[in-house]
Each structure stands twice: as C-alpha cells, then as structure tokens.
Design an enzyme around this catalytic site. Structure first.
Site, PDB file in Angstrom:
ATOM      1  N   PHE A 104       0.808  -1.215   0.000  1.00  0.00           N
ATOM      2  CA  PHE A 104       0.000   0.000   0.000  1.00  0.00           C
ATOM      3  C   PHE A 104       0.842   1.266   0.000  1.00  0.00           C
ATOM      4  O   PHE A 104       0.383   2.338  -0.395  1.00  0.00           O
ATOM      5  CB  PHE A 104      -0.960  -0.001   1.201  1.00  0.00           C
ATOM      6  CG  PHE A 104      -0.376   0.426   2.505  1.00  0.00           C
ATOM      7  CD1 PHE A 104      -0.553   1.717   2.981  1.00  0.00           C
ATOM      8  CD2 PHE A 104       0.339  -0.471   3.293  1.00  0.00           C
ATOM      9  CE1 PHE A 104      -0.026   2.119   4.199  1.00  0.00           C
ATOM     10  CE2 PHE A 104       0.865  -0.083   4.517  1.00  0.00           C
ATOM     11  CZ  PHE A 104       0.680   1.212   4.977  1.00  0.00           C
ATOM     12  N   LYS A 105       2.090   1.150   0.412  1.00  0.00           N
ATOM     13  CA  LYS A 105       2.959   2.328   0.430  1.00  0.00           C
ATOM     14  C   LYS A 105       3.112   2.949  -0.956  1.00  0.00           C
ATOM     15  O   LYS A 105       3.364   4.154  -1.089  1.00  0.00           O
ATOM     16  CB  LYS A 105       4.345   1.960   0.959  1.00  0.00           C
ATOM     17  CG  LYS A 105       4.368   1.064   2.188  1.00  0.00           C
ATOM     18  CD  LYS A 105       4.065   1.794   3.456  1.00  0.00           C
ATOM     19  CE  LYS A 105       4.281   0.889   4.667  1.00  0.00           C
ATOM     20  NZ  LYS A 105       4.195   1.562   5.935  1.00  0.00           N
TER      21      LYS A 105
END
Length: 485
Positions: A104-105
């Site tokens: 998700f980063k």
C-alpha cells in the site's frame, strides 16, 4: 492551508515547506491548521478521487500540475483501478498492493517524488534532498523505487536486519538506481526509527549538510506528503460500495492493519472530512501497544518486542500516534509535550481523551495463521499475514455494517508464512521456490515484479549497529554526492 507542528513551534508553514522539510524544526509532526470538508463522490475514477482529496491540502499546487502528477504516479499500477475492491457479501477487501512494490505504500510513494521536487522548486530550495527513512519492510522498497534516479535526490533506507520477510529484504537489497542505498541495522524497527529521528533533530549535522548543499527529508508517513494521498483510497472504497448498491450516506467501517499508525490516521482524517465512517478498527499483531492505548488511554511501549510473521506491524513506538494525540488533547502542544516528557521519564503516559470512532483489536501468531486459513476456506481468497491480522480483528468486532478490510500487501511478499498455512507439505521449500506454489493457489502467474528476483544480484549488503547509522549516512553522502545533479 498552512501546517503547524504538533509540538508548537512558531507560526505555520506552507504545504510545500511541510513536504520538503518532513519533520518540524522542533521535532514535531506537521498537521493542517484545519481539516477540509469533502462529501463522497460516486462513479469517479481513482485519479479523480485522489485529486479531490489531495487538492484541499495542497493549495500551492495548481490543478493542472496536480492532475499531471497523479496521472504519472498511478500509470505504473498493474490493474486499471489503483485500489480494486474484492467483495464477499458484507465484507470487502480493498487491494492496495497493485503498485511497483506490491504494498500500500506505493499509493503515496508513487506520488511523493513529484510533490517533493515541485515543492522544493516552489520555495526556492535548490539543495540536494536526502530522503532518509527507517522501514519495517514495505516503506523502504517503495521509497527506493519511487525516488530511483530522480535528479537531485538521494534515498537512504535503514531496515532491521532480521525484521523483514526474506522477499521484502531481497526487494530492497537488489534495488537498482544511481541514487539509492539500503542499509541493514542490528536492531528492530523502533531502534532504527528512533535513531533516524535523532539524526533529524541533530542541528549540528543539519548545518554541516547544509554547508555541503544537502538537506534531509523523509518518505515515511511522518511526512504530510506521504500521509495525505492515503485519504483518497478511503473515499474510493466508499464510492465502489455505492456503485455496488449501497445506499449513499450509509456508514461503513474500515479495519486497518496498523504499525506506524499512518494508514489508519488517513482514515481518521477522511472521517473528520465527512466520509460516513462508523468505526475505524485498529488491528495489531502481538505488538499490541495500540490496542491497549485505545482501550485504556495508557500508552505503555515498555513490553517485550515480538518478531512476527506480519513484520511491517512489528512496532512499539508508532510515530503517527503523535498526530492523533495532538487532536485528542484539543490541539494543545503543551499537553502533548507533557505526555512526551512523561514517556521519556517514566516510560509511559496516560490520557483521558475521547477516541470515539476508533477501536482496537489484536491477533497473536496462531490467530493470524488461522485467519489466513479461514479466509481461503470460506472465500477461496489468499491474503497476506497483515491482512490476516485485520481479518481476525474484523471477526472480533463485526458490527454488522458494510466493512472494508485494508489489504495492505501482496501475499507474494510473505510466501513462507502464507504457504506454511495453506500447504504445510511445501514448507521445506525456500521463499523463492514458493512463489510458484502460491501462484497456483491464486490461479494466476507470479507477479512480473517478483519473477526472477532470486537471481538478481545483491547491490546493497552493508549492515551497521544503531549507533553507526549517522556515520553510515555520511559515508553514503560522500560516495553518492558526485552522482547528484
């Protein structure tokens, strides 16, 4: 829209200054002077949600350049939708792992390089940016990939030598690029993050770097430019639910596997902005300092650190909790500093604050493994250990309303842990061999970004003690400075 420090400081700074600086001069984190209001929108692309959510926070970026940055950032994702929703009745998994590093980063760190280089230009700062960050596994690779070969920027990532999955570490140590460095540390993430904060607070070092044309900044979620873009996928998830028949205005809950508290704080911002959120469920693994804090108001990180199969959550000192504390204490820097002083002198602090809308649950290793198994048996869906922690928390909560679990990483980054549950007979194989076996369970091919990673040359093999991190930083700057323009 100006930004102020959680610890007081003097006056506000512009959004561009906040992004470029990363951390306030007094060691605090930047927060907006006020939170905008934004109604959810339906039938809108992810890029449009990103523009609607981000633009109120960055008024010194014009609409054309911001739309351009967003388009460039998300062009490299492997699905047409940046964050697709997988639905199983009233339960939904928001897949946030379709970027370049399968975590998700990527959603924020694909955009941050564009924001940071433009922001530096806006404030007339021509110094070379040194992106310095500690990682518990995913931020590091996403930062290395996001800033790779960006002119005028050097990226230095410190990761715990034995605190990531094999594939997480290999993705960092094989990172290509003329301006990147990944360095292992002998210690855990909290140790590394604590030293990074001390490096940022070292005014003598800052002056020394400034004299050489360098300036430190961060790609961690302590940087407001990393945090704000994450708000968009909460709005996007809500819009997808409405598109599938949910009544507009109906409340939704989100379950967020949480380590450094940035991801769930973005959801808290979305709730304050007007997104119809009933509950934000903070899901922790055995390092459950946040679970206890939300239940009791006592922040007590003085407990044994546990290395788990969900390593990105193996954190006892979550940085972004300072932002929530700032709001919970009525935006009082004095009250916040009193808490931090008690933490430094007594190892803990307690607050009598209202955390309504937030709840915490935790899952031990056994519960995490069982969650991987149950999700596969019930839905035929394979999840990673961090998402499994969130699923366990969902089962403990289950308020009956539509609920979205934030699926923060691809299971391919944790093959050994996942396959030891789904196919114990294969557990003797190494992590790289298990990529293909996991692909068979998911009925697809191994992601191209991981295919052949076992054969890639290791380009970063340095490991240092915590006390040596500053010296390592200076060595890297000396080596790489000639490569920066």
């Amino acid at each position: 829209m100006n930004y102020i420090s959680t610890r007081g400081g003097r006056g506000g700074v512009s959004p561009s200054q906040a992004i470029v600086t990363g951390i306030a001069a007094d060691g605090g984190l930047f927060v907006p002077e006020q939170l905008p209001r934004l109604a959810p929108a339906a039938d809108t692309s992810y890029n449009e949600h990103a523009f609607r959510c981000i633009s109120p926070y960055l008024p010194d970026f014009d609409a054309q350049e911001l739309r351009s940055f967003i388009g460039k950032a998300y062009a490299g994702f492997d699905t047409p939708d940046v964050a697709p929703l997988k639905s199983f009745g009233n339960l939904h998994f928001l897949e946030l792992f379709h970027g370049k590093t399968l975590a998700f980063k990527d959603v924020a760190l694909s955009l941050l390089p564009h924001l940071m280089t433009a922001a530096a230009s806006k404030i007339g700062d021509s110094r070379k940016r040194v992106i310095l960050t500690a990682t518990s596994g995913d931020t590091g690779k996403a930062a290395l990939e996001g800033f790779k070969d960006v002119d005028g920027v050097l990226v230095i990532v410190f990761y715990p030598e034995h605190g990531t999955s094999v594939l997480q570490q290999r993705m960092m140590t094989t990172q290509e690029g003329g301006n990147v460095a990944a360095i292992g540390v002998r210690g855990n993430f909290d140790d590394a993050q604590g030293e990074v904060k001390r490096i940022f607070a070292d005014r003598q070092l800052a002056a020394r770097l400034d004299a050489q044309g360098f300036a430190l900044s961060s790609a961690n979620s302590i940087n407001i430019g990393r945090l704000v873009p994450q708000i968009a996928y909460y709005y996007h998830a809500y819009a997808q639910l409405v598109g599938r028949g949910m009544t507009p205005g109906e409340e939704v809950s989100f379950v967020v596997p949480t380590g450094n508290f940035g991801n769930i704080l973005a959801g808290w911002y979305a709730k304050q902005m007007g997104l119809p959120v009933k509950k934000l469920i903070c899901a922790s693994n055995e390092n459950n300092v946040l679970t206890d804090f939300l239940a009791t108001g006592v922040f007590d990180p003085g407990r044994p650190f546990v290395a788990t199969i969900s390593p990105s959550m193996d954190i006892l000192h979550p940085s972004n909790l300072e932002r929530l504390l700032f709001y919970a204490l009525g935006k009082s820097p004095e009250s916040l500093l009193e808490c931090l002083n008690r933490l430094n002198t007594h190892g803990q602090y307690s607050v009598n604050a209202n955390f309504s809308g937030l709840a915490g649950f935790s899952a031990d290793e056994q519960a995490t493994r069982q969650a991987i198994r149950r999700v596969y048996d019930r839905f035929g869906y394979v999840i990673d250990p961090h998402t499994a922690v969130a699923y366990s928390a969902y089962e403990q909560y289950d308020g009956g309303e539509p609920t979205v679990i934030m699926s923060t990483a691809s299971p391919y980054k944790f093959t050994k842990s996942v396959m030891s549950v789904l196919d114990p007979a294969s557990s003797a194989r190494d992590d790289f061999e298990l990529l293909q076996r996991l692909a068979e369970f998911r009925r697809e091919s191994v992601p191209p970004r991981l295919a052949g990673i076992a054969d890639k040359p290791v380009l970063h093999d340095q490991t240092v003690d915590i006390a040596e991190m500053k010296d390592a930083l200076l060595r890297v700057l000396n080596i790489y400075s000639t490569h920066l323009h």
